[in-house]
Design an enzyme around this catalytic site. Sequence first.
Site, PDB file in Angstrom:
ATOM      1  CG  HIS A 208      -0.286   0.052   2.421  1.00  0.00           C
ATOM      2  ND1 HIS A 208      -0.157  -0.820   3.370  1.00  0.00           N
ATOM      3  CD2 HIS A 208      -0.075   1.229   3.158  1.00  0.00           C
ATOM      4  CE1 HIS A 208       0.194  -0.393   4.599  1.00  0.00           C
ATOM      5  NE2 HIS A 208       0.570   0.835   4.360  1.00  0.00           N
ATOM      6  CG  ASP A 241      -0.076  -4.323   2.789  1.00  0.00           C
ATOM      7  OD1 ASP A 241       0.039  -3.512   1.597  1.00  0.00           O
ATOM      8  OD2 ASP A 241      -0.075  -3.549   3.868  1.00  0.00           O
ATOM      9  CB  SER A 323       2.977   1.820   6.143  1.00  0.00           C
ATOM     10  OG  SER A 323       1.750   1.976   6.587  1.00  0.00           O
TER      11      SER A 323
END
Length: 480
Positions: A208, A241, A323
Site C-alpha cells: 500500500h 501487503d 508503513s
Amino acid sequence: MSTENEGTAVPPAPSAPPPPADAPAASAPQGAHPGSAPAAADPYGPPAAQAHPDAGAGESSSAPDPSWPPPPPPSTPAYGGAGHGAAGHGGGGWGAGWGTTHQQPAPKNGRGRGGLVAAVLVAALVAGGLGGGLGYTLARENDSGGSTTVSSSTSGGNVKRDPGTVAAVAAAALPSTVTIEAASSSGEGGTGTGFVFDKQGHIVTNNHVVADAVDGGNLSATFPDGKKYEAEVVGNAQGYDVAVIKLKNAPSDLKPLTLGNSDDVAVGDSTIAIGAPFGLSNTVTTGIISAKNRPVASSDGTGSKASYMSALQTDASINPGNSGGPLLDAQGNVIGINSAIQSTSNGGFGTGQAGSIGLGFAIPINQAKYVAQELIRTGKPVYAKIGASVSLEDTTNGAKITEQGVGGTEPVDPGGPADKAGLKPGDVITKLDDRVIDSGPTLIGEIWTHKPGDEVTLTYERGGKEHTTELTLGSRVGDS
C-alpha cells in the site's frame, strides 16, 4: 485488521472493530497513508479487519471465493495502516465473510494531509520559539549571582553505547532504512518507509506504500544521510501487503538489515520500530511484542481487494508513515514489517487522521521474506490456498465453507485441495494444525503463513461431529 496504512487497530480475532473515519490525505513527504480499509471478502472472515492508514471501510457479502482476490472485508471497525503518510486511507473492519464486497471511499487528495502536517509543525516551531525566548529572559533575571549549573564533563556524542541498547541498534539500522515517496501519474500519492533487503538495491516495503506508483507513477527512496534515489517497483503482492522496489543507480555500499526468525519471537520481547510517522523521517520508537498471530484484514483504499495476515502485535508507537518500516528485536534483527494500527475513530487535530494508541501490527518477517524473494525472482506473488470459499461473517465458531462460491462458481474447487481432503459446503473449519480458527479471515491469514505444497491438518465440524483431515495446500499465482 488493516495493514500498514497507519489508521485503526485490530480487535481480537472474531470481533469486528468499528470503522474509522476517513483519514485526510497527506502530501508526498508526509507520514503513512491513513484511510479507510474496505471489508475483505476473502476466504477467511470473522476476525475484525484492520485498515491500512489509507484504507476505507465497506460492506460485506456472504459467499466468498476460495481463490484470490478475496472480497473486501465487511464493514467492521476499521484499523489503520501505519505506512502511507501522504496518501489518505481509511481503516477497515474485520472481514465477516469470504466473498463479501465493500465499497471503498474515494482516496483523498494528498495535499490535505500535507497541509495538516505543515500546520502542526508550524505550531510546534512557534511553541518552541516562545518557550526558548521565555526561558532565556527568566534566566537573565535570575542570574544575579554565580551560576549553580552543574555540567557533564562529556557531551552526549562521546558517551559509549553498548551493543544491544536501543541507541546502538538504531544507529546500526537507520542507515539501511529509507523514506519512500510514491505518486501516481496524476500526482496523488503518499509517504512510507522501507529497508534494504540486499546489496543489489532491493528495498522491501508495504504494497500500500507503493500502490500509487505501480502503473507509471513516480517513486523515490531517501536515506537518512539525505541521498535520494529514483526507484521502480519490482513486484507487489496485494494479498500479503508486501512489495519490493529497486533503487536506480544503487550505491555499492548498501548494508542489508539482518533478518530474524519471527517464529521464535515471544510475547514480551522488546521491539524497535523505525519509520517516518506523519512525514518525520528516521523516527525510532520502542515497545514490546504484545501478542502473536493476530488476524488482520486491510485494504489499500484503491479497490475491493483486501490483505490478510497473522500479525505480530506491538505497542511500539506506529503512525501514518511507519508503513513498510522494519520492526526490530533487541539485537537489531528484522522480525516484522510495520503495516497497520488500530486507533480511535478520530485522529485528533480536528480531523479523521488516525494515530497510535499502542496497538500496532506487523507482517512476520518469515512470511515477508518468502514473498519478497518470489517477487524478486518472478515479479509475481504466490499464494497458498485450500480451494474452497469460506464465509467472512463475524463469528467465533470457525470458518464455514459456503454453499455457493463467488460469481456462481463451486464453493469447493473440483479436484482442488479441499475436495481431495473430503471437505464439503457447510463444513466449519475450527483448527489448522494447532491453531484455533474462529473465522474466515483467521483461516486466510493462517493459510498464507504457509507455502504451496505444505501439508496441514484441518479440524472441522459436520453434522455436529468433529473430524480431521490432511490437506496439501495448492497455489495461486498473482493477485488477479
